[in-house]
Design a protein around this motif. Structure first.
Motif, mmCIF file in Angstrom:
data_model
loop_
_atom_site.group_PDB
_atom_site.id
_atom_site.type_symbol
_atom_site.label_atom_id
_atom_site.label_comp_id
_atom_site.label_asym_id
_atom_site.label_seq_id
_atom_site.Cartn_x
_atom_site.Cartn_y
_atom_site.Cartn_z
ATOM 1 N N THR A 187 20.125 -35.662 -50.074
ATOM 2 C CA THR A 187 19.728 -34.298 -50.427
ATOM 3 C C THR A 187 18.439 -34.380 -51.236
ATOM 4 O O THR A 187 18.249 -35.300 -52.035
ATOM 5 C CB THR A 187 20.808 -33.566 -51.241
ATOM 6 N N ALA A 188 17.549 -33.423 -50.987
ATOM 7 C CA ALA A 188 16.282 -33.373 -51.711
ATOM 8 C C ALA A 188 16.001 -31.923 -52.055
ATOM 9 O O ALA A 188 15.545 -31.145 -51.216
ATOM 10 C CB ALA A 188 15.151 -33.957 -50.869
ATOM 11 N N THR A 189 16.306 -31.554 -53.289
ATOM 12 C CA THR A 189 16.141 -30.176 -53.734
ATOM 13 C C THR A 189 15.415 -30.168 -55.075
ATOM 14 O O THR A 189 15.085 -31.210 -55.635
ATOM 15 C CB THR A 189 17.509 -29.478 -53.889
ATOM 16 N N ALA A 202 20.504 -38.564 -42.307
ATOM 17 C CA ALA A 202 19.992 -37.204 -42.311
ATOM 18 C C ALA A 202 19.671 -36.803 -43.738
ATOM 19 O O ALA A 202 20.116 -37.452 -44.700
ATOM 20 C CB ALA A 202 21.012 -36.234 -41.698
ATOM 21 N N VAL A 203 18.901 -35.730 -43.880
ATOM 22 C CA VAL A 203 18.542 -35.238 -45.196
ATOM 23 C C VAL A 203 18.596 -33.722 -45.197
ATOM 24 O O VAL A 203 18.225 -33.067 -44.222
ATOM 25 C CB VAL A 203 17.135 -35.727 -45.622
ATOM 26 N N LEU A 204 19.094 -33.169 -46.286
ATOM 27 C CA LEU A 204 19.055 -31.729 -46.536
ATOM 28 C C LEU A 204 17.860 -31.450 -47.435
ATOM 29 O O LEU A 204 17.822 -31.915 -48.577
ATOM 30 C CB LEU A 204 20.352 -31.254 -47.200
ATOM 31 N N LEU A 205 16.880 -30.702 -46.925
ATOM 32 C CA LEU A 205 15.658 -30.423 -47.660
ATOM 33 C C LEU A 205 15.659 -28.998 -48.187
ATOM 34 O O LEU A 205 16.003 -28.056 -47.465
ATOM 35 C CB LEU A 205 14.436 -30.606 -46.752
ATOM 36 N N SER A 206 15.258 -28.855 -49.415
ATOM 37 C CA SER A 206 15.030 -27.532 -49.974
ATOM 38 C C SER A 206 13.598 -27.110 -49.704
ATOM 39 O O SER A 206 12.667 -27.927 -49.769
ATOM 40 C CB SER A 206 15.301 -27.543 -51.483
ATOM 41 N N ALA A 207 13.393 -25.844 -49.402
ATOM 42 C CA ALA A 207 12.049 -25.346 -49.128
ATOM 43 C C ALA A 207 11.150 -25.462 -50.347
ATOM 44 O O ALA A 207 9.925 -25.503 -50.219
ATOM 45 C CB ALA A 207 12.111 -23.887 -48.667
ATOM 46 N N GLU A 208 11.710 -25.531 -51.542
ATOM 47 C CA GLU A 208 10.918 -25.583 -52.775
ATOM 48 C C GLU A 208 10.593 -27.002 -53.222
ATOM 49 O O GLU A 208 10.034 -27.200 -54.300
ATOM 50 C CB GLU A 208 11.653 -24.868 -53.913
ATOM 51 N N GLY A 248 16.838 -28.042 -43.028
ATOM 52 C CA GLY A 248 16.294 -27.294 -44.155
ATOM 53 C C GLY A 248 17.268 -26.269 -44.692
ATOM 54 O O GLY A 248 18.056 -25.689 -43.948
ATOM 55 N N LEU A 249 17.207 -26.045 -46.004
ATOM 56 C CA LEU A 249 18.010 -25.016 -46.672
ATOM 57 C C LEU A 249 17.079 -24.095 -47.452
ATOM 58 O O LEU A 249 16.166 -24.569 -48.145
ATOM 59 C CB LEU A 249 19.038 -25.643 -47.623
ATOM 60 N N GLY A 301 13.339 -28.394 -37.518
ATOM 61 C CA GLY A 301 13.902 -27.606 -36.425
ATOM 62 C C GLY A 301 15.122 -26.798 -36.799
ATOM 63 O O GLY A 301 15.363 -25.750 -36.208
ATOM 64 N N ARG A 302 15.888 -27.261 -37.766
ATOM 65 C CA ARG A 302 17.108 -26.560 -38.165
ATOM 66 C C ARG A 302 16.956 -26.066 -39.595
ATOM 67 O O ARG A 302 16.792 -26.861 -40.513
ATOM 68 C CB ARG A 302 18.333 -27.475 -38.047
#
Length: 426
Positions: A7-9, A52-58, A79-80, A98-99
């Motif tokens: 996760t990267a937020t 996989a990675v969950l990316l924050s737009a910020e 992306g989240l 893409g997601r």
């Protein structure tokens, strides 16, 4: 086996709760590391510890190049964004994610999106369209003019060929100009990282922002169709030109992922995009670095991979033909899925004995297996006049045999009827 996820937020309020929910065994997902810095994420991506990675737009300093590096390292990206933040979602999509899901999506939906991202191409999940988002961008012929939008997704034609000046730029400029004269909205894009001269050939300022500015905006996730239109010169009502690099040593400004985004936006701007490519497709840069390195030839291979048609421009003398044969062999080794169409330029009697069309066609078929799709006659007087005036061949020599051949080829590539020969004046 549980899917290993990063996760990267930026410390969003929902992040801790989401991580706890994903770690539950029934979702099949385990968060192995949590990041707040992009550099640390990119370093960990190369270790193979995450799928996989969950990316924050910020996330700070997030750009298209970073997303491309994650994908190249084999890390799928999801992306989240904050619920209802459409601008952030659009930015992530422009960066190549893409997601993109709202952060209030339940853990099961996010876990399903992560598994789908690892499994393969983007698809619809969780009630959101997470396919290639660029297909949904507005397609404008001119900024904010819906009436000028192309009826369908535009085509990309890459003009490529071996070293030795076989006439790639002459063919690219001629095809773009003739297609525009046939009423087809056309963009001419100079993507030659070794010495693009489209601006000089057309008498334009080579210090204009051009493709470098478009690539910067693509990397930042801000390039869209109207912005691309504003960066391109309007040479005629149907022809736009995106100039190339003013100096060859500025090639690191063009990253392959960014140029790929420029091509996608170009498909929405005009019905036809003609790209003047560099000659080299070698991948030698990667041999000298242990980490991700700038790839000068990556721009050319990206264009060739994404193009609907690849024109291989060959000269018509023995030396040029030998170079073409070697270049086609190398192209098959680097990009086995690309099947170029060979066009022989500067055809004339003298360098090749006998009938030049028959002899050259037979030689290329024998040594490369490729069929010659067309022959372009030599017209030194017409091309010299056009170059000296900074104008197109149609403007200075409308009855030139080279101009007529280019017009027929442009009509075939654009899918429009070929016009008849002009009548001679008395």
């Amino acid at each position: 086996m549980a899917l290993q996820v990063f996760t990267a937020t930026t410390g969003a309020a929902w992040e801790s709760e989401l991580v706890g929910a994903l770690d539950r065994a029934d979702h099949g997902v385990v968060v192995v590391r949590r990041f707040v810095d992009l550099a640390d994420l990119l370093a960990a991506a190369g270790t193979g510890t995450g799928q996989a990675v969950l990316l924050s737009a910020e996330l700070r300093r997030l750009d298209g190049d970073a997303v491309a590096r994650l994908v190249a390292a084999g890390v799928a990206v999801v992306g989240l964004v904050e619920p209802g933040d459409d601008a952030a979602a659009d930015r992530l999509r422009l960066l190549g994610v893409g997601r993109v899901l709202p952060a209030d999506t339940d853990a099961a939906g996010i876990a399903a999106a992560l598994r789908a991202a690892v499994a393969g191409p983007a698809a619809t999940a969780g009630g959101h369209d997470v396919a290639d988002p660029r297909a949904a961008l507005p397609a404008l012929g001119v900024p904010d003019d819906p009436a000028a939008r192309p009826a369908s997704r535009g085509r990309v034609v890459a003009v490529w060929g071996p070293t030795g000046a076989p006439g790639r730029t002459t063919v690219a400029v001629g095809l773009a100009d003739e297609a525009a004269r046939l009423g087809v909205a056309t963009l001419l894009l100079d993507a030659d990282v070794y010495g693009g001269v489209v601006a000089q050939v057309l008498g334009l300022l080579d210090e204009s922002p051009g493709i470098a500015a478009a690539a910067r905006q693509a990397t930042a996730g801000t390039l869209d169709v109207p912005r691309l239109a504003r960066l391109a010169w309007a040479v005629s009502p149907q022809l736009r030109v995106l100039t190339g690099l003013a100096r060859a040593d500025r090639w690191p400004e063009l990253r392959p992922a960014a140029v790929g985004t420029v091509l996608e936006q170009a498909r929405g701007l005009t019905a036809l995009t003609v790209v003047d490519c560099a000659f080299c497709v070698e991948e030698d840069e990667e041999l000298s670095f242990d980490t991700a390195a700038p790839r000068r030839n990556g721009v050319t291979t990206t264009v060739l991979e994404q193009a609907d048609t690849v024109l291989c421009v060959s000269g018509a003398d023995p030396v040029a033909l030998q170079r073409t044969i070697r270049a086609l062999g190398q192209l098959r080794d680097v990009l086995p899925g690309v099947e170029p169409v060979v066009v022989v330029n500067q055809l004339r009697r003298g360098p090749v004995p006998g009938d030049p069309e028959q002899e050259i066609g037979a030689a290329l078929t024998r040594f490369t297996g490729a069929r010659v799709a067309g022959f372009l006659p030599a017209d030194r007087r017409g091309t010299d006049t056009a170059l000296a005036a900074g104008r197109t061949l149609a403007e200075v020599a409308d009855r030139s045999p080279l101009r007529l051949a280019l017009r027929s080829l442009a009509a075939e590539l654009a899918g429009v009827p070929a016009p008849g020969r002009p009548r001679r004046r008395r």
